[in-house]
Each structure stands twice: as C-alpha cells, then as structure tokens.
Scaffold this motif. Sequence first.
Motif, PDB file in Angstrom:
ATOM      1  N   GLU A  38      40.645  44.503  43.190  1.00  0.00           N
ATOM      2  CA  GLU A  38      41.590  43.862  43.990  1.00  0.00           C
ATOM      3  C   GLU A  38      42.864  43.255  43.476  1.00  0.00           C
ATOM      4  OE1 GLU A  38      40.603  40.373  46.939  1.00  0.00           O
ATOM      5  OE2 GLU A  38      39.524  42.199  47.583  1.00  0.00           O
ATOM      6  N   ASN A  39      42.393  42.288  42.351  1.00  0.00           N
ATOM      7  CA  ASN A  39      43.299  41.201  41.960  1.00  0.00           C
ATOM      8  C   ASN A  39      44.343  42.219  41.013  1.00  0.00           C
ATOM      9  OD1 ASN A  39      42.315  39.105  42.997  1.00  0.00           O
ATOM     10  ND2 ASN A  39      40.811  38.703  41.440  1.00  0.00           N
ATOM     11  N   LEU A  50      31.207  45.101  30.697  1.00  0.00           N
ATOM     12  CA  LEU A  50      30.376  44.063  31.512  1.00  0.00           C
ATOM     13  C   LEU A  50      28.955  44.395  30.985  1.00  0.00           C
ATOM     14  CD1 LEU A  50      31.903  44.363  34.990  1.00  0.00           C
ATOM     15  CD2 LEU A  50      32.153  42.459  33.435  1.00  0.00           C
ATOM     16  N   ASN A  51      28.030  43.396  30.644  1.00  0.00           N
ATOM     17  CA  ASN A  51      26.881  43.479  29.965  1.00  0.00           C
ATOM     18  C   ASN A  51      26.009  42.162  29.919  1.00  0.00           C
ATOM     19  OD1 ASN A  51      25.386  43.208  27.134  1.00  0.00           O
ATOM     20  ND2 ASN A  51      25.357  45.379  27.426  1.00  0.00           N
ATOM     21  N   ARG A  52      24.674  42.288  30.121  1.00  0.00           N
ATOM     22  CA  ARG A  52      23.844  41.238  29.893  1.00  0.00           C
ATOM     23  C   ARG A  52      22.838  41.667  28.727  1.00  0.00           C
ATOM     24  NH1 ARG A  52      23.229  37.795  34.261  1.00  0.00           N
ATOM     25  NH2 ARG A  52      24.406  38.543  35.982  1.00  0.00           N
ATOM     26  N   ASN A  60      30.488  43.432  42.915  1.00  0.00           N
ATOM     27  CA  ASN A  60      31.250  42.445  43.399  1.00  0.00           C
ATOM     28  C   ASN A  60      32.487  41.964  42.555  1.00  0.00           C
ATOM     29  OD1 ASN A  60      30.173  42.777  45.942  1.00  0.00           O
ATOM     30  ND2 ASN A  60      28.902  40.827  45.546  1.00  0.00           N
ATOM     31  N   ILE A  61      32.166  41.820  41.269  1.00  0.00           N
ATOM     32  CA  ILE A  61      33.030  41.458  40.390  1.00  0.00           C
ATOM     33  C   ILE A  61      34.059  42.364  40.193  1.00  0.00           C
ATOM     34  CG2 ILE A  61      33.474  40.987  38.089  1.00  0.00           C
ATOM     35  CD1 ILE A  61      30.874  39.406  37.963  1.00  0.00           C
ATOM     36  N   VAL A  62      33.419  43.939  39.863  1.00  0.00           N
ATOM     37  CA  VAL A  62      34.491  44.877  39.799  1.00  0.00           C
ATOM     38  C   VAL A  62      35.287  44.990  40.889  1.00  0.00           C
ATOM     39  CG1 VAL A  62      34.627  47.292  39.445  1.00  0.00           C
ATOM     40  CG2 VAL A  62      32.922  46.112  38.046  1.00  0.00           C
ATOM     41  N   LEU A  79      29.753  52.144  43.534  1.00  0.00           N
ATOM     42  CA  LEU A  79      31.011  51.659  43.621  1.00  0.00           C
ATOM     43  C   LEU A  79      31.681  53.104  43.824  1.00  0.00           C
ATOM     44  CD1 LEU A  79      31.486  49.491  40.372  1.00  0.00           C
ATOM     45  CD2 LEU A  79      32.072  48.751  42.776  1.00  0.00           C
ATOM     46  N   GLY A  80      31.394  54.224  43.401  1.00  0.00           N
ATOM     47  CA  GLY A  80      31.920  55.344  43.894  1.00  0.00           C
ATOM     48  C   GLY A  80      31.932  55.507  45.649  1.00  0.00           C
TER      49      GLY A  80
END
Length: 191
Positions: free
Chosen positions: A186-187, A151-153, A179-181, A43-44
Amino acid sequence: MVAIRPSVKATAPIIIIGGHYDSVAAGPGANDNASGTAVVMELGRVLALRYPKYEFRFIGFGAEEVGLVGSTAYVQALTPEERQRVVAMINIDMISVGDTLYIGGSSGLTRLAFNAASEVGVSNVAGMPADIANASDHAPFAAAGMPVLFLNRENDPNYHRATDTLDKVLPKNLEMVGNIVIKVIENLSGN
C-alpha cells in the motif's frame, strides 16, 4: 510453484512474494517454512483483486535448504525486461516462532517494512542479523540487482529439528506478517 495475478498493463511493475516450501530431513518444517508459504498463499487470495497497477507473482521455491536452488533458477530464467520491472521481491521465511521479527533487504523496502510494522501495531522488530541477511531465497534476486525485503523470526529453538511441528505455529504471527506485507505494498503504491 508460481501463480501470477496479471496487471491491467502488460508492462506493469512486478511484485514477487515468495517463500520456500522444502524442509530438512531432520524436521517436518512447520515454521521452516510452512509458516512462510502459508502467508504467501493467503496473500495470493487477499491480493487477487487489489492494486491492479501491479503484476503479482506468488512463488513457492523448492530446494532452498540445499543452496537456494529454486530461487536461483527462477532468477536466471527472468528476462532482462522482467528484471527491470521487479519493484519488490518479498521473501517470507520462518515467521511464526520467536520473539523478534527481523526485517532486512534493500534500504527503501526495509524502511517501508519498519514503518508498516509500526502502523499495524507490531513493536518487537529489529534489523536483520548479518549472519542470516543473505541466507534465503531473496539473495539471488538481490544479487541480480532487484529490490528485496526479507521477513524472518530467526530465534526458533525448533529450527531444523523434529520438534518443528504445527503445534508451535502461532497464527497471530502469520497474520502480523501478512498485514505488514499488505501495508508495504500500500505504501509502495502511494495508496
């Protein structure tokens, strides 16, 4: 380890994206938490030139496994002005192995993350179980009044075991979380 992508304004809103890089002695830590730190680093790279209205801080926290030591120290070192500028602390921890992606944190960011998961086609998501809701590096930020997203599984059969190895990591799950991040940011920015 902290990397800062400055904004066009010195007083810009701050988005912190982090995950812990330490593991336990019993396990190599491929999912817990090389999976999270890999997504933070990617992401960076991806966000380096995007969303200039934000200051991004990409952080690899140490000593999460022994009591959130790194994230607690980081929060304590923030100035009151920096704390007020933080609009999101996104914690990515153990996101490769397991059937369900759990989403938790502040209500506004959690809502954005559920919407983002739907927008990018991730369907097997659920609210964060209460027993792990504050068990990672976002907790000190939340305790200091900053908005957080976790966010975690959680359902990894290799958790804290010698079998937490690279061959278990599912790249598609890392991509989904990234993609979620991006969609959350964006939102959040209204773009």
